[in-house]
Structures are given as C-alpha cells and as structure tokens.
Design a protein around this motif. Sequence first.
Motif, short mmCIF file in Angstrom:
data_model
loop_
_atom_site.label_atom_id
_atom_site.label_comp_id
_atom_site.label_asym_id
_atom_site.label_seq_id
_atom_site.Cartn_x
_atom_site.Cartn_y
_atom_site.Cartn_z
N LEU A 4 -6.97 22.68 -53.74
CA LEU A 4 -5.62 22.05 -53.38
C LEU A 4 -4.71 23.10 -53.13
O LEU A 4 -4.53 23.90 -53.61
CB LEU A 4 -5.41 21.23 -54.34
CG LEU A 4 -6.29 20.14 -55.01
CD1 LEU A 4 -5.79 19.35 -56.08
CD2 LEU A 4 -6.84 19.13 -53.81
N GLU A 5 -3.80 22.73 -52.01
CA GLU A 5 -2.83 23.44 -51.51
C GLU A 5 -1.36 23.09 -52.08
O GLU A 5 -0.42 23.98 -52.54
CB GLU A 5 -2.56 23.59 -50.09
CG GLU A 5 -3.78 24.09 -49.33
CD GLU A 5 -3.92 25.47 -49.36
OE1 GLU A 5 -2.95 26.35 -49.53
OE2 GLU A 5 -4.94 26.11 -49.76
N ARG A 6 -1.15 21.64 -51.90
CA ARG A 6 0.24 21.33 -52.55
C ARG A 6 0.09 19.78 -52.60
O ARG A 6 -0.81 19.10 -51.92
CB ARG A 6 1.47 21.82 -51.78
CG ARG A 6 1.33 21.37 -50.15
CD ARG A 6 2.47 21.88 -49.29
NE ARG A 6 2.25 21.84 -47.99
CZ ARG A 6 2.48 20.50 -47.29
NH1 ARG A 6 2.90 19.68 -48.07
NH2 ARG A 6 2.21 20.65 -46.08
N VAL A 7 1.07 18.92 -52.86
CA VAL A 7 1.29 17.82 -52.80
C VAL A 7 1.56 17.16 -51.27
O VAL A 7 2.58 17.92 -50.98
CB VAL A 7 2.21 17.05 -53.93
CG1 VAL A 7 2.53 15.58 -53.48
CG2 VAL A 7 1.44 17.14 -55.33
N HIS A 8 0.77 16.39 -50.74
CA HIS A 8 1.18 16.20 -49.18
C HIS A 8 2.20 15.05 -49.33
O HIS A 8 3.32 15.20 -48.49
CB HIS A 8 -0.20 15.88 -48.51
CG HIS A 8 0.17 15.50 -47.11
ND1 HIS A 8 0.34 14.33 -46.46
CD2 HIS A 8 0.18 16.51 -46.14
CE1 HIS A 8 0.56 14.38 -45.19
NE2 HIS A 8 0.51 15.85 -45.00
N HIS A 9 2.25 14.06 -49.91
CA HIS A 9 3.26 13.09 -50.02
C HIS A 9 3.04 12.16 -51.09
O HIS A 9 1.83 11.85 -51.92
CB HIS A 9 2.89 12.08 -48.68
CG HIS A 9 1.70 11.09 -48.38
ND1 HIS A 9 0.65 11.86 -47.89
CD2 HIS A 9 1.60 9.93 -48.80
CE1 HIS A 9 -0.25 10.78 -47.87
NE2 HIS A 9 0.16 9.66 -48.35
#
Length: 129
Positions: A4-9
């Motif tokens: 996972l890279e980051r929270v998208h939305h």
Amino acid sequence: MLSLERVHHIAIICSDYERSKHFYTQILGLQIIREIYRGERLSYKLDLALNDQYIIELFSFPNPPPRKSGPEATGLRHLAFAVKNIESSRGYLLQQNIEVEPVRVDPYTQKKFTFFADPDGLPLELYEI
C-alpha cells in the motif's frame, strides 16, 4: 505482502446533500474537485480536496439507512484532520455553531486534540501538529 502507498480517499454517505456539502466546503474549507449527479442512482457524488490532495467522496442516496457512529461504535471510529493551532480551530468551529468537545492532550504524544461531528453525526477530530 500487499504494498500500500497511502490512503486514496474516504467515502461518506450523507442524509442531506446540500447541508453536508455546505459543511465540508464552507465550514471545513475543503475544495470541490468535481460534482456529478448520477441520475440512474438519484445520487450526487462530490469529490473534495484538502490542500490540493483528493481526500473525500461525499455521496447522497435516497433514504440511506441510519448507522451508529458514536466514537466507540464498531466501524469507522473517526476521521481526523491535522491543524496547526487547536484553540483557534476549535474557536472557529464554535463561531460556526458547531458543538466541539473541550481540548484534550494525548498522554502518549502530548499532542492536543478535540472531537466534533459532521451534520450526520460522523465523528471528526482535530489533531494539533
């Protein structure tokens, strides 16, 4: 392992679209990226950004079922926003007639935080950075 890279939305379903749109854009100051009316679903989808970063999808649906959303209910506990000055941010919300809890201090980080709610009772937090 999943990378996972980051929270998208974060997606939020509201009960009163215009009231929630006003709250998230005029009170919290999120910027509108796009607003779409999906006629086949009788639903709006409002994409919102914070500091040019896509963060929230606000949805409206006819007659969405209620959901418990107290801070200790199962599911999403709260959505937290970072602020530089907790007291001035809390004061602004109070001026907008938003109920805000007293400021607390995290015993582990020594950072200040407080809670308030969106128009549907979704718990929101301000966390001082």
